[in-house]
Every structure is written in structure tokens, then in C-alpha cells.
Design a protein around this motif. Structure first.
Motif, mmCIF file in Angstrom:
data_model
loop_
_atom_site.group_PDB
_atom_site.id
_atom_site.type_symbol
_atom_site.label_atom_id
_atom_site.label_comp_id
_atom_site.label_asym_id
_atom_site.label_seq_id
_atom_site.Cartn_x
_atom_site.Cartn_y
_atom_site.Cartn_z
ATOM 1 N N PHE A 78 -1.633 1.601 12.532
ATOM 2 C CA PHE A 78 -0.439 1.804 12.453
ATOM 3 C C PHE A 78 -0.121 3.414 12.728
ATOM 4 O O PHE A 78 -0.608 3.949 11.872
ATOM 5 C CB PHE A 78 0.196 1.154 11.333
ATOM 6 N N TYR A 79 0.749 3.731 13.709
ATOM 7 C CA TYR A 79 1.077 4.901 13.839
ATOM 8 C C TYR A 79 2.354 5.162 14.405
ATOM 9 O O TYR A 79 2.793 4.684 15.469
ATOM 10 C CB TYR A 79 0.096 5.733 14.485
ATOM 11 N N ASN A 80 3.070 6.191 13.943
ATOM 12 C CA ASN A 80 4.683 6.485 14.473
ATOM 13 C C ASN A 80 5.236 5.035 14.515
ATOM 14 O O ASN A 80 5.985 5.028 15.468
ATOM 15 C CB ASN A 80 4.440 6.916 15.972
ATOM 16 N N ASN A 81 5.215 4.558 13.478
ATOM 17 C CA ASN A 81 6.156 3.187 13.319
ATOM 18 C C ASN A 81 5.727 2.035 14.230
ATOM 19 O O ASN A 81 6.628 1.313 14.598
ATOM 20 C CB ASN A 81 7.509 3.473 13.195
ATOM 21 N N GLU A 82 4.745 2.024 14.630
ATOM 22 C CA GLU A 82 4.205 0.979 15.581
ATOM 23 C C GLU A 82 2.603 0.686 15.264
ATOM 24 O O GLU A 82 1.895 1.685 15.157
ATOM 25 C CB GLU A 82 4.440 1.170 17.044
ATOM 26 N N ILE A 83 2.348 -0.504 15.884
ATOM 27 C CA ILE A 83 0.814 -0.711 15.849
ATOM 28 C C ILE A 83 0.159 -0.083 16.886
ATOM 29 O O ILE A 83 0.497 -0.261 18.149
ATOM 30 C CB ILE A 83 0.676 -2.436 15.867
ATOM 31 N N SER A 84 -1.126 0.608 16.503
ATOM 32 C CA SER A 84 -1.679 1.186 17.624
ATOM 33 C C SER A 84 -2.773 0.342 18.193
ATOM 34 O O SER A 84 -2.927 0.289 19.620
ATOM 35 C CB SER A 84 -2.483 2.465 17.025
ATOM 36 N N CYS B 254 0.808 -1.249 0.089
ATOM 37 C CA CYS B 254 -0.007 -0.183 0.021
ATOM 38 C C CYS B 254 0.658 1.218 0.094
ATOM 39 O O CYS B 254 1.859 1.174 0.607
ATOM 40 C CB CYS B 254 -0.884 -0.066 1.109
ATOM 41 N N VAL B 255 0.374 2.225 -0.990
ATOM 42 C CA VAL B 255 1.290 3.627 -0.623
ATOM 43 C C VAL B 255 -0.045 4.572 -0.158
ATOM 44 O O VAL B 255 -0.843 4.855 -1.006
ATOM 45 C CB VAL B 255 1.663 4.067 -2.004
ATOM 46 N N PRO B 256 -0.003 4.820 1.273
ATOM 47 C CA PRO B 256 -0.870 5.756 1.571
ATOM 48 C C PRO B 256 -0.549 7.116 1.064
ATOM 49 O O PRO B 256 0.372 7.536 0.694
ATOM 50 C CB PRO B 256 -0.459 5.807 3.224
ATOM 51 N N ILE B 257 -1.501 8.225 1.241
ATOM 52 C CA ILE B 257 -1.444 9.633 1.024
ATOM 53 C C ILE B 257 -0.577 10.091 1.692
ATOM 54 O O ILE B 257 -0.022 9.722 2.871
ATOM 55 C CB ILE B 257 -2.962 10.193 1.339
ATOM 56 N N SER B 258 0.366 10.874 1.102
ATOM 57 C CA SER B 258 1.635 11.307 1.584
ATOM 58 C C SER B 258 1.799 11.944 2.802
ATOM 59 O O SER B 258 2.587 11.758 3.518
ATOM 60 C CB SER B 258 2.408 12.385 0.604
ATOM 61 N N ASN B 259 0.771 12.857 3.225
ATOM 62 C CA ASN B 259 0.823 13.822 4.415
ATOM 63 C C ASN B 259 -0.074 13.028 5.513
ATOM 64 O O ASN B 259 -0.205 13.692 6.530
ATOM 65 C CB ASN B 259 0.473 15.250 4.081
ATOM 66 N N HIS B 260 -0.339 11.744 5.265
ATOM 67 C CA HIS B 260 -1.062 10.943 6.212
ATOM 68 C C HIS B 260 -0.324 10.332 7.365
ATOM 69 O O HIS B 260 0.733 9.943 7.089
ATOM 70 C CB HIS B 260 -1.927 10.087 5.680
ATOM 71 N N LEU B 261 -0.961 10.225 8.679
ATOM 72 C CA LEU B 261 -0.156 9.780 9.540
ATOM 73 C C LEU B 261 -0.589 8.438 10.256
ATOM 74 O O LEU B 261 0.233 7.655 10.860
ATOM 75 C CB LEU B 261 -0.080 10.894 10.775
ATOM 76 N N TYR B 262 -1.805 8.093 9.853
ATOM 77 C CA TYR B 262 -2.498 6.849 10.519
ATOM 78 C C TYR B 262 -2.546 6.031 9.371
ATOM 79 O O TYR B 262 -3.083 6.412 8.307
ATOM 80 C CB TYR B 262 -3.572 7.288 11.315
ATOM 81 N N ALA C 140 -6.022 1.750 4.455
ATOM 82 C CA ALA C 140 -6.518 3.035 4.408
ATOM 83 C C ALA C 140 -5.498 3.964 5.237
ATOM 84 O O ALA C 140 -4.731 3.548 5.776
ATOM 85 C CB ALA C 140 -7.827 3.000 4.938
ATOM 86 N N SER C 141 -5.751 5.402 5.004
ATOM 87 C CA SER C 141 -4.952 6.325 5.732
ATOM 88 C C SER C 141 -5.756 7.357 6.155
ATOM 89 O O SER C 141 -6.905 7.816 5.554
ATOM 90 C CB SER C 141 -3.513 6.478 4.819
ATOM 91 N N SER C 142 -5.145 8.058 7.062
ATOM 92 C CA SER C 142 -6.013 9.311 7.531
ATOM 93 C C SER C 142 -5.228 10.399 8.200
ATOM 94 O O SER C 142 -3.716 9.922 8.331
ATOM 95 C CB SER C 142 -6.908 8.905 8.503
#
Lengths: 119, 115
Positions: free
Chosen positions: A49-55, A23-31, A93-95
Motif C-alpha cells: 500500500f502506497y499513497n493511499n492505494e494498493i500497489s 497496525c501502526v507503521p513507523i511514522s516517517n514510512h511511506l510503504y 510491515a513498513s518501509s
């Protein structure tokens, strides 16, 4: 308009084989998220997944599953040893949400999905 | 845990008619988000509309509008002047503002617009 992309669109594999869905998320998305949808059923959450770890992960996301963000753009879901019941559509998905902003959330944008068929 | 229920498995209307899809949910949270996603035969999930629970005003997006009844935990989608391209599965989804903000989906309503 930026969008989430997923590859491959369709993956066929033999039971017991490892698969990696990309997957390639939208570039300025964080989640980042993975969901799955077994044919004819509702969409189910797998992992966030957030900040390089599973949330958070669901009970579906057992030891056979793993996620990774190997570089600044890709987000992958690996299934180590596929089972017949892993056959499904897998959505990334990304947000944009920043979880440090209490009470905020943002819309999740979905990719077109990868149809995984396990034979 | 949150649950989302869509009680109409299938609906069918004529082109240009208005159709309303139902959705109810259960949560103990006071602030949250609700979404309608559309899934055409291509199976891509496309956002239709979103509603913030703290807003009393119902969201609208062109021909799509919602009737959000917070006390009743109801979130219906109205499609006006329906078009053939509206034919799709429609999923209602709940989004928490807590935790990882995963979405919880309903079972979906298959909507067919007939010419």
C-alpha cells in the motif's frame, strides 16, 4: 527506536465473522505491507500500500480482504467473512522507500504480528 | 517470479560454535536486495542483516555476516560465536527494486543453539 505495532496480539473469531487487524507503521514510512504466515509455513506476501492505494496484491488477497489507512497513523487489514484457512499469523510491515527514486528500496520493518484463530 | 530456497529445515550447534545457513534464489533481475530475518519463539520478525546486490562487499553486522555469491545466486548467513539467544527460525528473503518491493521468503531454517 521507532517500531511497528499491531493490535490485537491474538484474535479468536467464528467462521464467517468479520475481523479487522490494526497496525501502526513507523511514522516517517511511506510503504505499508501485510504478510501472513500459516503455522509451520513460510511468510507470504498479501498486499502492499502506497499513497493511499494498493500497489500490489497477491492471489491470496481476494475480495474477502481489504486494506485501509483511515487516518495518518493506522493501517488496517479487514477480512470480511473469515474461513478456517484464514487462521494464521498476520504481520504488518513498513518501509521508508520513496518509489519515485528509481532503483531505491529500503528495509521492511515488521510488527510483532496478530495471531488470528478462526473456529 | 522470484523464488527463494533454504535447503536446511533444521540445524543445531553448540554454544560458541560457528554456523552457516544456506540460501539460494532465482531471479532475472540484476539489482535487488537480500535479507536475513530472525523469528524467535515470540514469532516476531527481526531483521538480522541486508545485502545490496550491486555491492561486491559482503555485509557484516557484529557476529553475523553473509557470503553473497551473485553469479551462483547464493546468500548464506554465518553466525560466529553463537549464543543461546540466537535460537530461532531464520528466513532468507529477496527484495526487488522494481514494483512494490514485496519480499519473497524462503521456507526457513530452524536453528537451535545448545548449551
Amino acid at each position: 527506536e521507532p517500531e511497528v505495532t499491531q493490535t490485537p496480539s491474538h484474535q479468536v473469531t467464528q467462521m464467517g465473522q468479520e475481523v479487522i487487524l490494526r497496525c501502526v507503521p513507523i511514522s516517517n514510512h511511506l510503504y505499508f505491507y501485510w504478510y501472513r504466515q500459516i503455522l509451520g509455513q513460510k511468510v507470504e506476501f498479501l498486499v502492499s500500500f502506497y499513497n493511499n492505494e494498493i500497489s500490489e496484491k497477491s492471489e491470496i488477497f481476494d475480495d474477502q480482504f481489504s486494506v485501509e489507512r483511515p487516518d495518518g497513523s493506522n493501517f488496517t487489514l479487514k477480512i470480511r467473512s473469515t474461513k478456517l484457512e484464514d487462521s494464521a499469523m498476520y504481520f504488518c510491515a513498513s518501509s521508508r522507500d520513496d518509489s519515485t527514486k528509481l532503483g531505491s528500496t529500503d528495509t521492511q520493518y515488521f510488527g510483532p504480528g496478530t495471531r488470528l484463530t478462526v473456529l | 517470479a522470484q523464488t527463494v530456497t533454504q535447503s536446511q529445515p533444521e540445524m543445531s550447534v553448540q554454544e560458541a560454535e560457528t554456523v552457516t545457513l544456506s540460501c539460494t534464489y532465482d531471479t532475472s533481475e540484476n539489482n535487488y536486495y537480500l535479507f536475513w530475518y530472525k523469528q524467535p519463539p515470540s514469532r516476531q520478525m527481526i531483521l538480522v542483516i541486508r545485502q545490496e546486490a550491486y555491492k561486491q562487499q559482503n555485509a557484516t553486522e557484529n557476529r553475523f555476516s553473509v557470503n553473497f555469491q551473485k553469479a551462483a545466486k547464493s546468500f548464506s548467513l554465518k553466525i560466529s560465536d553463537s549464543q543461546l539467544g540466537d535460537t530461532a527460525m531464520y528466513f532468507c528473503a529477496f527484495g526487488s527494486i522494481q514494483g512494490a518491493q514485496k519480499l519473497v521468503f524462503g521456507q526457513g531454517t530452524r536453528l537451535t543453539i545448545n548449551p
